[in-house]
Design a protein around this motif. Structure first.
Motif: not given
Length: 101
Positions: A60-64, A77-91
């Motif tokens: 939960g560290v802020p993007y900046r 960072i935003g793309r990683v966060a979206r994938t972390f939340e809504r991706g396939a679960g790999g991260y």
């Protein structure tokens, strides 16, 4: 990622084959050698940048702040966060395994 028309099944098979090849490697050194052979230096840098920010996003560290610590772009960072939340679960799966070393 480039796609060839009507090759969806073949592309999925190729990704499965790649995943199986990675799974069969036994050590981090073998995986690293495989990745260095498979990827360009820019691709490796992009993947390592993404992986570098995953634990920080998970915490939960802020993007900046992530950007200041890692110098990875806020866009990435935003793309990683979206994938972390809504991706396939790999991260999440890799993070969980990372913690059980």
């Amino acid at each position: 990622m480039k796609r060839r028309p009507n090759d969806t099944d073949q592309a999925e098979d190729a990704i499965d084959d790649l995943a199986n090849a990675l799974q069969r490697l036994n050590t981090a050194a073998q995986v690293r050698a495989f990745l260095e052979d498979l990827c360009t230096p820019a691709e490796l840098e992009a993947m390592s940048d993404r992986w570098k920010v995953v634990p920080l996003v998970a915490d939960g560290v802020p993007y900046r702040e992530i950007h200041e610590r890692t110098l990875v772009s806020v866009t990435t960072i935003g793309r990683v966060a979206r994938t972390f939340e809504r991706g396939a679960g790999g991260y999440a799966a890799a993070l969980k395994r990372r913690g059980s070393r």
